[in-house]
Design a protein around this motif. Structure first.
Motif, PDB file in Angstrom:
ATOM      1  N   PRO A  28      38.447  18.784 -94.194  1.00  0.00           N
ATOM      2  CA  PRO A  28      37.544  17.440 -95.354  1.00  0.00           C
ATOM      3  C   PRO A  28      38.010  16.196 -94.610  1.00  0.00           C
ATOM      4  N   LEU A  29      39.312  16.315 -93.493  1.00  0.00           N
ATOM      5  CA  LEU A  29      39.734  15.168 -93.361  1.00  0.00           C
ATOM      6  C   LEU A  29      38.708  14.079 -92.470  1.00  0.00           C
ATOM      7  N   LYS A  68      37.555   0.608-104.908  1.00  0.00           N
ATOM      8  CA  LYS A  68      35.602   1.074-103.828  1.00  0.00           C
ATOM      9  C   LYS A  68      36.206   2.159-103.424  1.00  0.00           C
ATOM     10  N   LEU A  69      35.394   3.440-104.345  1.00  0.00           N
ATOM     11  CA  LEU A  69      35.177   4.544-103.474  1.00  0.00           C
ATOM     12  C   LEU A  69      34.010   3.998-101.650  1.00  0.00           C
ATOM     13  N   LEU A  70      34.906   4.898-100.836  1.00  0.00           N
ATOM     14  CA  LEU A  70      34.200   3.918 -99.618  1.00  0.00           C
ATOM     15  C   LEU A  70      33.296   5.522 -99.049  1.00  0.00           C
ATOM     16  N   ALA A  71      34.120   6.411 -99.236  1.00  0.00           N
ATOM     17  CA  ALA A  71      33.630   7.665 -98.402  1.00  0.00           C
ATOM     18  C   ALA A  71      34.670   8.789 -99.584  1.00  0.00           C
ATOM     19  N   TRP A  72      33.587   9.902 -99.133  1.00  0.00           N
ATOM     20  CA  TRP A  72      34.147  11.052 -99.628  1.00  0.00           C
ATOM     21  C   TRP A  72      34.130  12.293 -98.533  1.00  0.00           C
ATOM     22  N   SER A  73      34.360  13.189 -98.865  1.00  0.00           N
ATOM     23  CA  SER A  73      33.869  14.470 -98.032  1.00  0.00           C
ATOM     24  C   SER A  73      34.755  15.786 -99.400  1.00  0.00           C
ATOM     25  N   CYS A  74      34.092  16.783 -98.537  1.00  0.00           N
ATOM     26  CA  CYS A  74      34.777  18.447 -98.957  1.00  0.00           C
ATOM     27  C   CYS A  74      34.944  19.069 -98.017  1.00  0.00           C
ATOM     28  N   TYR A  75      35.341  20.973 -98.593  1.00  0.00           N
ATOM     29  CA  TYR A  75      35.858  21.549 -97.399  1.00  0.00           C
ATOM     30  C   TYR A  75      34.564  22.133 -97.600  1.00  0.00           C
ATOM     31  N   ILE A  76      34.023  22.752 -96.132  1.00  0.00           N
ATOM     32  CA  ILE A  76      33.193  23.485 -95.654  1.00  0.00           C
ATOM     33  C   ILE A  76      33.145  25.103 -95.032  1.00  0.00           C
ATOM     34  N   GLU A  77      33.110  26.093 -95.066  1.00  0.00           N
ATOM     35  CA  GLU A  77      34.160  27.083 -95.230  1.00  0.00           C
ATOM     36  C   GLU A  77      32.861  27.965 -93.949  1.00  0.00           C
ATOM     37  N   ASN A  78      32.852  28.869 -92.897  1.00  0.00           N
ATOM     38  CA  ASN A  78      32.443  29.269 -92.149  1.00  0.00           C
ATOM     39  C   ASN A  78      32.734  30.583 -91.912  1.00  0.00           C
ATOM     40  N   VAL A  79      31.830  31.642 -91.341  1.00  0.00           N
ATOM     41  CA  VAL A  79      31.836  32.897 -90.963  1.00  0.00           C
ATOM     42  C   VAL A  79      33.044  33.513 -90.206  1.00  0.00           C
TER      43      VAL A  79
END
Length: 281
Positions: free
Chosen positions: A225-226, A206-217
């Motif tokens: 992502p952690l 069962k997938l509880l949560a996910w995230s992905c990488y977000i960059e900034n200038v």
């Protein structure tokens, strides 16, 4: 949050009547926010302001003990809660800011354009820079201390994506066709390094949560992502006790990896982790 900590019984009662639960919501859809505004005779901004103690109740602050609550409002009048999250070990940079948490919460739900952020404290410069990555940054309304501001007022003469030639700033994540773990990694917003990374927390299959990488200038306010994954678990009332394993999916040609960061946390939390690489198809 218990009723005696909220100090707003009218809001608590309205939430129970609209949501049919005593659990603190991590978001409100358009119908729910409209129903609450009608019942409480308030605007969406006023509702968000009243809900800030709820947002702050999600904060994890073992170092600062300063709980930040933030709520992102999109053009559909949906509300997305967020709170700061600090790692108990390691340097002070191991922290997610409340505004970042709320923005990712909105992005992960494929919200429409974020038009307002309501915060229980003045945003720091780091967060102002992170907000400046948004496509509508020039029109973004920020409310704190019962005052409204436009982001350019809080960040004059700003450095933005256009300064590095980015013509498509952060607007949404490409999640409409995301099914495989690698799809979520490919949804990363990374116009500066083209890095694709996503993290997942599982209980069994069962997938509880996910995230992905977000960059900034400005690079430094880029979103780990952690930390985002841990925040998403918390916003969904899921403790680490529920997590049985972590997974990290990254493109094989990434210029850098988040493997060590996740491995450090996995060892600290005594949870297993696996790292997967994939190639573009």
């Amino acid at each position: 949050m218990s009723p005696n900590k909220l100090q707003d019984p009218a809001l608590l009662q309205a939430l129970q009547q609209v949501l049919f639960t005593e659990q603190v919501p991590h978001m409100l859809n358009s119908a729910q926010s409209a129903a609450l505004c009608k019942q409480l005779s308030c605007s969406v901004l006023e509702l968000a302001e009243r809900m800030l103690p709820l947002a702050a109740s999600f904060a994890v602050t073992p170092k600062s003990h300063f709980n930040v609550g933030a709520i992102a409002i999109d053009t559909q009048q949906q509300l997305f809660l967020g709170a700061n999250y600090e790692l108990a070990y390691g340097p002070l940079t191991g922290s997610l800011h409340g505004e970042q948490s709320a923005i990712f919460n909105a992005l992960s739900h494929q919200a429409s354009s974020i038009e307002s952020l309501v915060i229980n404290a003045a945003p720091c410069g780091y967060c102002r820079q992170f907000m400046n990555e948004l496509e509508n940054a020039k029109d973004l309304q920020i409310r704190f201390n019962q005052q409204n501001y436009r982001l350019p007022q809080l960040l004059p003469e700003s450095f933005g994506p256009g300064d590095l030639g980015i013509t498509a700033p952060l607007h949404h994540l490409a999640l409409s066709d995301a099914h495989k773990p690698s799809d979520f990694a490919k949804a990363s917003y990374a116009p500066y390094s083209h890095t694709q990374s996503a993290m997942f927390a599982y209980q069994g299959d069962k997938l509880l949560a996910w995230s992905c990488y977000i960059e900034n200038v400005a690079f430094s306010p880029s979103l780990s992502p952690l930390l985002t994954l841990l925040s998403q678990l918390n916003l969904n009332h899921l403790s680490l006790d529920k997590v049985e394993r972590f997974e990290l999916w990254e493109h094989n040609d990434n210029r850098f990896s988040f493997k060590q960061e996740l491995q450090n946390f996995a060892e600290y939390s005594e949870k297993p982790m696996t790292h997967h690489g994939y190639s573009k198809t």
